[in-house]
Design a protein around this motif. Sequence first.
Motif, PDB file in Angstrom:
ATOM      1  N   GLN A  49     -12.999   2.177  -6.220  1.00  0.00           N
ATOM      2  CA  GLN A  49     -12.373   3.663  -6.771  1.00  0.00           C
ATOM      3  C   GLN A  49     -11.657   4.341  -5.625  1.00  0.00           C
ATOM      4  O   GLN A  49     -10.538   4.789  -5.768  1.00  0.00           O
ATOM      5  CB  GLN A  49     -13.480   4.691  -7.100  1.00  0.00           C
ATOM      6  N   LEU A  50     -12.362   4.343  -4.425  1.00  0.00           N
ATOM      7  CA  LEU A  50     -11.679   4.811  -3.076  1.00  0.00           C
ATOM      8  C   LEU A  50      -9.982   4.029  -2.926  1.00  0.00           C
ATOM      9  O   LEU A  50      -9.191   4.648  -2.833  1.00  0.00           O
ATOM     10  CB  LEU A  50     -12.343   4.857  -2.000  1.00  0.00           C
ATOM     11  N   LEU A  51     -10.377   2.988  -3.064  1.00  0.00           N
ATOM     12  CA  LEU A  51      -8.885   2.176  -2.540  1.00  0.00           C
ATOM     13  C   LEU A  51      -7.767   2.337  -3.840  1.00  0.00           C
ATOM     14  O   LEU A  51      -6.609   2.220  -3.727  1.00  0.00           O
ATOM     15  CB  LEU A  51      -9.232   0.775  -2.705  1.00  0.00           C
ATOM     16  N   ARG A  52      -8.417   2.408  -5.105  1.00  0.00           N
ATOM     17  CA  ARG A  52      -7.416   2.723  -6.340  1.00  0.00           C
ATOM     18  C   ARG A  52      -6.615   4.295  -6.118  1.00  0.00           C
ATOM     19  O   ARG A  52      -5.283   3.987  -6.371  1.00  0.00           O
ATOM     20  CB  ARG A  52      -8.339   2.694  -7.539  1.00  0.00           C
ATOM     21  N   ASP A  53      -7.344   5.049  -5.479  1.00  0.00           N
ATOM     22  CA  ASP A  53      -6.557   6.193  -5.249  1.00  0.00           C
ATOM     23  C   ASP A  53      -5.982   6.562  -3.655  1.00  0.00           C
ATOM     24  O   ASP A  53      -5.451   7.586  -3.627  1.00  0.00           O
ATOM     25  CB  ASP A  53      -7.518   7.506  -5.448  1.00  0.00           C
ATOM     26  N   ALA A  54      -6.277   5.702  -2.814  1.00  0.00           N
ATOM     27  CA  ALA A  54      -5.731   6.091  -1.864  1.00  0.00           C
ATOM     28  C   ALA A  54      -4.213   5.665  -1.535  1.00  0.00           C
ATOM     29  O   ALA A  54      -3.861   4.685  -2.268  1.00  0.00           O
ATOM     30  CB  ALA A  54      -6.702   5.205  -0.400  1.00  0.00           C
ATOM     31  N   PRO A  55      -3.723   6.124  -0.397  1.00  0.00           N
ATOM     32  CA  PRO A  55      -2.440   5.516   0.150  1.00  0.00           C
ATOM     33  C   PRO A  55      -2.567   4.273   0.381  1.00  0.00           C
ATOM     34  O   PRO A  55      -3.319   3.698   1.014  1.00  0.00           O
ATOM     35  CB  PRO A  55      -1.817   6.645   1.369  1.00  0.00           C
ATOM     36  N   PRO A  56      -1.355   3.732   0.757  1.00  0.00           N
ATOM     37  CA  PRO A  56      -1.408   2.168   1.316  1.00  0.00           C
ATOM     38  C   PRO A  56      -2.083   1.842   2.651  1.00  0.00           C
ATOM     39  O   PRO A  56      -2.696   0.721   2.709  1.00  0.00           O
ATOM     40  CB  PRO A  56       0.223   1.925   1.516  1.00  0.00           C
ATOM     41  N   LYS A  57      -2.170   3.022   3.609  1.00  0.00           N
ATOM     42  CA  LYS A  57      -2.621   2.696   4.780  1.00  0.00           C
ATOM     43  C   LYS A  57      -3.103   4.126   5.416  1.00  0.00           C
ATOM     44  O   LYS A  57      -2.633   5.069   4.975  1.00  0.00           O
ATOM     45  CB  LYS A  57      -1.712   2.337   5.767  1.00  0.00           C
ATOM     46  N   PHE A  58      -4.339   4.125   5.754  1.00  0.00           N
ATOM     47  CA  PHE A  58      -5.247   5.220   5.984  1.00  0.00           C
ATOM     48  C   PHE A  58      -6.443   4.869   7.075  1.00  0.00           C
ATOM     49  O   PHE A  58      -6.588   4.059   7.495  1.00  0.00           O
ATOM     50  CB  PHE A  58      -5.748   5.686   4.894  1.00  0.00           C
ATOM     51  N   LEU A  59      -6.775   6.102   7.724  1.00  0.00           N
ATOM     52  CA  LEU A  59      -8.042   6.061   8.497  1.00  0.00           C
ATOM     53  C   LEU A  59      -9.116   6.627   7.665  1.00  0.00           C
ATOM     54  O   LEU A  59      -9.067   7.121   6.737  1.00  0.00           O
ATOM     55  CB  LEU A  59      -7.718   7.292   9.612  1.00  0.00           C
ATOM     56  N   LEU A  60     -10.317   6.334   8.063  1.00  0.00           N
ATOM     57  CA  LEU A  60     -11.426   6.146   7.233  1.00  0.00           C
ATOM     58  C   LEU A  60     -12.659   6.537   7.938  1.00  0.00           C
ATOM     59  O   LEU A  60     -13.174   5.994   8.850  1.00  0.00           O
ATOM     60  CB  LEU A  60     -11.698   4.804   6.394  1.00  0.00           C
ATOM     61  N   ALA A  61     -13.404   7.706   7.366  1.00  0.00           N
ATOM     62  CA  ALA A  61     -14.551   8.247   8.123  1.00  0.00           C
ATOM     63  C   ALA A  61     -15.678   8.473   6.921  1.00  0.00           C
ATOM     64  O   ALA A  61     -15.314   8.977   6.082  1.00  0.00           O
ATOM     65  CB  ALA A  61     -14.387   9.478   8.898  1.00  0.00           C
ATOM     66  N   GLY A  62     -16.790   7.922   7.165  1.00  0.00           N
ATOM     67  CA  GLY A  62     -17.999   8.154   6.236  1.00  0.00           C
ATOM     68  C   GLY A  62     -19.146   8.358   6.893  1.00  0.00           C
ATOM     69  O   GLY A  62     -19.455   8.333   8.089  1.00  0.00           O
ATOM     70  N   HIS A  63     -19.964   9.217   6.069  1.00  0.00           N
ATOM     71  CA  HIS A  63     -21.256   9.901   6.793  1.00  0.00           C
ATOM     72  C   HIS A  63     -22.421   9.396   5.783  1.00  0.00           C
ATOM     73  O   HIS A  63     -22.196   9.292   4.617  1.00  0.00           O
ATOM     74  CB  HIS A  63     -21.015  11.457   6.480  1.00  0.00           C
ATOM     75  N   SER A  64     -23.244   8.835   6.369  1.00  0.00           N
ATOM     76  CA  SER A  64     -24.538   8.335   5.800  1.00  0.00           C
ATOM     77  C   SER A  64     -24.247   7.305   4.624  1.00  0.00           C
ATOM     78  O   SER A  64     -23.670   6.366   5.171  1.00  0.00           O
ATOM     79  CB  SER A  64     -25.452   9.620   5.290  1.00  0.00           C
ATOM     80  N   MET A  65     -24.389   7.431   3.258  1.00  0.00           N
ATOM     81  CA  MET A  65     -24.187   6.617   2.389  1.00  0.00           C
ATOM     82  C   MET A  65     -22.585   6.240   2.316  1.00  0.00           C
ATOM     83  O   MET A  65     -22.108   5.268   2.063  1.00  0.00           O
ATOM     84  CB  MET A  65     -24.536   6.909   1.103  1.00  0.00           C
TER      85      MET A  65
END
Length: 243
Positions: A49-65
Amino acid sequence: MSALPLILVPGLMCDHTVWEPLFPQINASRVCTVVDHGDANSLEQMAIQLLRDAPPKFLLAGHSMGARVVLEVLRLMPERVGGVALLDTGYLPKSSGLAGEEEVRKRFNLLQMAQEKGVRAMAREWVQGMVHLDRLTDQALIERILNMFERKNADIFAKQINALIHRPDGTDVLKSIQVPTLILCGRQDTWSPPSQHEAMQQLTPHATLAVVDAAGHMAPMERPREVADAMLLWLSECALRKA
C-alpha cells in the motif's frame, strides 16, 4: 537539487500523532507524509500500500511496527528508498516455543480487552509499559496516546496483531541496506530494548545508532527534540549521499 520527500510510518494502532512533535524541526525543508495502514492485516500488505501511493524515490522512517513495514518495503523495492530510519523496533520473527506462545498470549489478552471493554481501556493498560515510568503521570502525553488509539477500533487492532505475530525475519534485509540508516530507541524501551537495536546496527552496513535518554517505546512523543536532532543528522547524511 530538491530534498527527497520523507514518508513516516506509524506503529501498532498509531497515526500522525506519533510524528507530529517532530514536525517543527524535520519538515521545514521537505515534504513529510504519514501513512495510514487502513485495514491491512500483514506487513507485506502495508508495504505494498505504501509503495502504491509513494513517489518514485523517497526517504522512509518507521516507528515500532512501522519500522517492520519499512523493512518489507526494502525487501520489495529497495531501489526506491534513499534513506532509512528505524525507531523503537525489532527485526526477528516471533520466537518458537514458550517465548512465542507468551507473546501471542499477551497480545490476545489485549485484543480481548479491546473487544470487551473498548480500545481506550486496552490502551490504558498497554501504555503502562510503553513510556518512561516518569511520564506515566504526564496527563497530556498519556491523553494524546489514548486518544490516538481510540481513533481506531478492535477490528483494526486484530488485523495489526495478526501482522505482527506473522512477521518475517528481517535479518537479510538489514544486511542488504545500502543507504544511510538511523537506528534509534529510548534507553528505557523495555519492549524493544537498546540491546536489540545494537544487534540491528551490527547487521546493517551504513547504520548509526542513537539511544535517547529518559524515553521508553514512544520516544518520538516522549523526547521529540532529541529524536528530531538524531533524525536531522540522518537527513543531512541522506542529502550528502544524494548529492
